[in-house]
Enzyme design. Structure first.
Site, short mmCIF file in Angstrom:
data_model
loop_
_atom_site.label_atom_id
_atom_site.label_comp_id
_atom_site.label_asym_id
_atom_site.label_seq_id
_atom_site.Cartn_x
_atom_site.Cartn_y
_atom_site.Cartn_z
N THR A 98 0.82 -1.21 0.00
CA THR A 98 0.00 0.00 0.00
C THR A 98 0.86 1.26 0.00
O THR A 98 0.52 2.26 -0.67
CB THR A 98 -0.94 0.00 1.22
OG1 THR A 98 -1.82 -1.12 1.13
CG2 THR A 98 -1.75 1.28 1.29
N SER A 137 -7.36 -1.30 -6.23
CA SER A 137 -6.90 -1.54 -4.88
C SER A 137 -5.42 -1.87 -4.97
O SER A 137 -4.95 -2.37 -6.00
CB SER A 137 -7.65 -2.70 -4.24
OG SER A 137 -6.99 -3.18 -3.08
N THR A 138 -4.69 -1.63 -3.90
CA THR A 138 -3.31 -2.11 -3.88
C THR A 138 -3.26 -3.59 -4.19
O THR A 138 -2.31 -4.09 -4.82
CB THR A 138 -2.68 -1.85 -2.49
OG1 THR A 138 -2.61 -0.45 -2.25
CG2 THR A 138 -1.28 -2.45 -2.39
N ASN A 139 -4.31 -4.30 -3.80
CA ASN A 139 -4.29 -5.76 -3.88
C ASN A 139 -4.44 -6.31 -5.29
O ASN A 139 -4.25 -7.51 -5.50
CB ASN A 139 -5.39 -6.34 -2.98
CG ASN A 139 -5.22 -5.87 -1.54
OD1 ASN A 139 -4.17 -5.35 -1.17
ND2 ASN A 139 -6.25 -6.04 -0.75
N THR A 184 36.11 -37.99 -11.70
CA THR A 184 34.93 -38.26 -10.89
C THR A 184 35.39 -38.40 -9.45
O THR A 184 36.49 -38.93 -9.20
CB THR A 184 34.22 -39.55 -11.34
OG1 THR A 184 35.12 -40.65 -11.25
CG2 THR A 184 33.71 -39.41 -12.77
N HIS A 185 34.61 -37.90 -8.51
CA HIS A 185 35.01 -37.87 -7.09
C HIS A 185 36.30 -37.08 -6.90
O HIS A 185 37.04 -37.31 -5.94
CB HIS A 185 35.19 -39.28 -6.54
CG HIS A 185 34.02 -40.17 -6.73
ND1 HIS A 185 33.00 -40.29 -5.79
CD2 HIS A 185 33.65 -40.98 -7.76
CE1 HIS A 185 32.08 -41.13 -6.24
NE2 HIS A 185 32.46 -41.56 -7.43
N SER A 315 46.41 -10.51 -4.35
CA SER A 315 46.78 -10.51 -2.93
C SER A 315 47.41 -9.19 -2.55
O SER A 315 48.14 -8.58 -3.34
CB SER A 315 47.75 -11.66 -2.65
OG SER A 315 48.21 -11.60 -1.32
N SER A 316 47.14 -8.78 -1.33
CA SER A 316 47.79 -7.58 -0.80
C SER A 316 49.15 -7.90 -0.19
O SER A 316 49.90 -7.00 0.18
CB SER A 316 46.89 -6.94 0.26
OG SER A 316 46.69 -7.84 1.35
N LYS A 321 50.35 -13.01 -7.37
CA LYS A 321 49.19 -13.89 -7.25
C LYS A 321 47.99 -13.28 -7.99
O LYS A 321 47.69 -12.11 -7.84
CB LYS A 321 48.82 -14.10 -5.78
CG LYS A 321 47.87 -15.26 -5.53
CD LYS A 321 47.77 -15.53 -4.02
CE LYS A 321 46.99 -16.81 -3.74
NZ LYS A 321 45.57 -16.67 -4.06
N GLU A 328 34.42 -16.38 -8.85
CA GLU A 328 34.07 -16.23 -7.44
C GLU A 328 32.84 -15.36 -7.25
O GLU A 328 31.97 -15.66 -6.42
CB GLU A 328 35.26 -15.64 -6.67
CG GLU A 328 36.41 -16.58 -6.47
CD GLU A 328 37.65 -15.91 -5.89
OE1 GLU A 328 38.63 -16.62 -5.62
OE2 GLU A 328 37.64 -14.67 -5.71
#
Length: 489
Positions: A98, A137-139, A184-185, A315-316, A321, A328
């Site tokens: 609403t 209506s909002t609905n 596999t695995h 890397s810092s 690296k 990611e």
């Protein structure tokens, strides 16, 4: 000087320069929750509904043409980008939407008042409730707007997914000749082509597009005209059909009235199903990102099968690296989408009786999932996938050292003999070919044919290099047995 506005609770001072009114002001005070403003596409969808409603209301004789023209013009201005900073309520709010509906009503009303020569806040000229929200209506407005916004963003997502599929197929072709060790695995298995892996990703993405399109179909059914509880109170039948006709034209989507207005107002299962299609897409993307991170791991102490384009120092503290930052971020977006889907599931279940009041959080999470998926896929495609290269020689040598190729010998020398050979490969560090040569189990021609790297990655017996009439027989004293006799293909 601020203007004074009234609502059923009382009166408040509203800054003169703003286009929203007292009910928006109350929402700002009541819901300082996330700090996020409504999604622009959700606002646009609400404005489209308001424009369609005004056009329908004037046609059925409920709204005078003067006010209708002003409301429609105000809506067109907002759809063109004006007053974007006036939609200010928090994305998570009580009241089933609403507050956002009234925020839109007030902005359109006050701009329409200005267009008619009045002053903001003089709702005798154009009322947010009586005129902008007429027959609504909002609905029924808010659920309709959610669907329109999702459809808009879903089409953009599908376009990005199509580009992703094309890029994956391009990589599949580029890497079709790269033979590598399958796993596999996380353990060495039989050889596979790098192109086959990327081709598999492309097909998974294609299935995701089919799922998303299928889930979108239910979003074209809207409950506009249902008003408060799905009974259509205060909405003429003629208005409902006219409003839907105008909404189709304004939005560009083939929306139609839901078959049962009470069902369309009570239940939000179609939104859960749509979110579910995004959830499966997120799983596909995250699995692909995991694979790519593994295949690019190293470069000296990992798999080192592919190279990712370097995007930033990794890397810092560790010089040189470089991290797989793009896969990611794709993983993290997938996790967020999975969490959003869980929130949506809880909100859908929490609907009670004639209305699901949790739709604001459903809308927030759905629209966020659509946005971040599209953005992450674009970034992954352009800043990672397109620049991936294969370490061909490294992959070739790994296949030569692999124990998995012995699997191709089992039908020829038998499983037990193949197992012994595998253990000896692991114990001695010698290659399969070297041990076969030492033991004389097979001739050099047979070895080359059976261990042909390309043939190892396709169905059938890898014997294409054997002589046409060559037949393998049991070799007494050699410990091997071949049950395949007769003319070789």
């Amino acid at each position: 000087m601020p203007r004074v506005e009234h609502d059923p609770i009382g009166e408040r001072e509203v800054p003169e320069q703003v286009y929203y009114g007292i009910q928006t002001l109350r929402a700002l005070e009541n819901f300082p929750i996330t700090g996020y403003r409504p999604h622009p596409e959700l606002v646009r969808a609400l404005v489209m509904v308001k424009k369609a409603a005004a056009m329908a209301n004037v046609e059925v004789g409920l709204l005078d043409e003067k006010r209708a023209r002003a409301i429609i013009r105000a809506a067109d201005e907002v759809l063109a980008g004006a007053l974007a900073d006036q939609f200010v309520v928090d994305v998570i709010q009580g009241g089933a939407g609403t507050s956002l509906n009234m925020n839109v009503n007030e902005v359109l009303a006050n701009r329409a008042i200005e267009l008619l020569g009045g002053r903001k806040g003089d709702y005798r000229v154009v009322s947010p409730n009586n005129h902008v929200n007429m027959s609504q209506s909002t609905n029924d407005v808010f659920p309709t707007a959610i669907r329109l916004a999702c459809l808009k963003l879903a089409h953009r997502l599908l376009e990005e997914l199509r580009f992703l599929e094309e890029q994956l197929l391009k990589k599949a072709g580029e890497f079709d000749d790269v033979i590598k060790v399958g796993r596999t695995h996380l353990q060495d298995a039989v050889p596979i082509r790098l192109g086959q892996e990327f081709g598999a990703y492309a097909r998974a993405v294609k299935r995701d597009m089919v799922r998303v399109r299928s889930a979108m179909e239910a979003l074209y059914d809207v409950n506009l005209g249902a008003t408060a509880v799905g009974t259509g109170l205060n909405a003429k039948k003629e208005y409902i059909q006219l409003a839907l006709n105008h909404l189709r034209e304004i939005s560009g989507f083939p929306v139609k009235g839901v078959e049962h207005l009470v069902d369309g107002t009570q239940n939000t299962d179609v939104l859960a199903a749509f979110s579910g299609s995004l959830r499966v897409l997120a799983l596909t993307l995250s699995k692909m990102a995991n694979d790519i991170r593994l295949m690019s791991s190293g470069p000296r102490a990992g798999l080192n099968e592919i190279n990712l384009p370097p995007m930033q120092p990794g890397s810092s503290i560790m010089p040189g690296k470089v991290n797989p930052v793009i896969p990611e971020v794709l993983n993290q977006v997938a996790f967020q989408v999975l969490g959003n889907d869980q929130t949506i599931a809880l909100a859908v279940e929490a609907g009670q009786l004639e209305l699901n009041v949790m739709e604001p959080v459903i809308a927030f999470n759905l629209l966020q999932s659509l946005d971040i998926l599209r953005n992450a896929i674009h970034v992954f495609r352009t800043r990672c996938l397109a620049g991936i290269t294969a370490n061909r020689e490294y992959c070739r040598k790994a296949v030569e050292r692999s124990v998995g190729v012995i699997t191709a010998l089992s039908p020829v020398i038998g499983y037990e003999e193949a197992s012994k050979l595998a253990h000896e490969v692991l114990d001695t560090g010698k290659t399969v070919k070297e041990l076969l040569g030492e033991k004389g189990l097979l001739t050099p021609v047979e070895v080359e044919a059976l261990l042909d790297p390309r043939a190892l990655t396709e169905p059938g017996i890898p014997s294409s290099r054997l002589h046409e009439d060559f037949t393998l027989f049991h070799r007494p004293g050699k410990g091997g047995f071949n049950g395949l006799t007769g003319r070789m293909p």
